[in-house]
Write a protein that holds these residues in place. Structure first.
Motif, PDB file in Angstrom:
ATOM      1  N   SER A 161       1.183  -1.210   4.092  1.00  0.00           N
ATOM      2  CA  SER A 161       0.806  -2.538   4.538  1.00  0.00           C
ATOM      3  C   SER A 161       0.893  -3.519   3.371  1.00  0.00           C
ATOM      4  O   SER A 161       0.602  -3.183   2.230  1.00  0.00           O
ATOM      5  N   CYS A 220       0.821  -1.186   0.000  1.00  0.00           N
ATOM      6  CA  CYS A 220       0.000   0.000   0.000  1.00  0.00           C
ATOM      7  C   CYS A 220       0.868   1.254   0.000  1.00  0.00           C
ATOM      8  O   CYS A 220       1.817   1.365   0.768  1.00  0.00           O
ATOM      9  N   CYS A 258      -7.202   1.796   3.160  1.00  0.00           N
ATOM     10  CA  CYS A 258      -6.934   3.159   2.713  1.00  0.00           C
ATOM     11  C   CYS A 258      -7.786   3.536   1.504  1.00  0.00           C
ATOM     12  O   CYS A 258      -7.865   4.699   1.130  1.00  0.00           O
ATOM     13  N   CYS A 291      -4.375  -0.365  -0.045  1.00  0.00           N
ATOM     14  CA  CYS A 291      -5.021  -1.498   0.612  1.00  0.00           C
ATOM     15  C   CYS A 291      -6.490  -1.162   0.846  1.00  0.00           C
ATOM     16  O   CYS A 291      -6.892  -0.001   0.779  1.00  0.00           O
ATOM     17  N   ARG A 338       0.078   4.095   0.953  1.00  0.00           N
ATOM     18  CA  ARG A 338      -0.251   5.013   2.040  1.00  0.00           C
ATOM     19  C   ARG A 338       0.222   4.508   3.386  1.00  0.00           C
ATOM     20  O   ARG A 338       0.817   5.242   4.160  1.00  0.00           O
ATOM     21  N   CYS A 339      -0.098   3.285   3.680  1.00  0.00           N
ATOM     22  CA  CYS A 339       0.286   2.773   4.991  1.00  0.00           C
ATOM     23  C   CYS A 339       1.341   1.671   4.888  1.00  0.00           C
ATOM     24  O   CYS A 339       1.742   1.104   5.887  1.00  0.00           O
TER      25      CYS A 339
HETATM   26 ZN   LIG Z   1      -3.105   1.175   3.306  1.00  0.00          ZN
END
Ligand SMILES: [Zn+2]
Length: 72
Positions: A16, A11, A39, A36, A13-14
């Motif tokens: 993950s 991901c 997000c 993900c 953004r995070c």
């Molecule tokens: Zn994410």
């Protein structure tokens, strides 16, 4: 489609690393990237959101070493 050539993406953004990601692009980030499911709702609200597909990691591939037949 060069999807199969991409390294295992996580991901954006995070960071993950899951088995399911959505391929999206927004005005702020025009190039395709993966987010993900956690997000994705936030991403889908952004300006210029586009959905480019779902990527699933299908079928785990286990690396199997061939067993050496030991004769003795
Ligand atoms: Zn994410």
């Amino acid at each position: 489609m060069l999807l199969h050539l991409l390294p295992m993406a996580c991901c954006e953004r995070c960071s993950s690393n899951g088995s399911l990601h959505y391929r999206v692009s927004t005005t702020a980030r025009p190039e395709w990237h993966f987010v993900c499911p956690g997000c994705w709702p936030t991403t889908s609200l952004e300006e210029g959101y586009r959905y480019g597909g779902t990527r699933k990691r299908s079928g785990r591939r286990r690396q199997r070493r061939p067993q050496q037949a030991t004769t003795g």
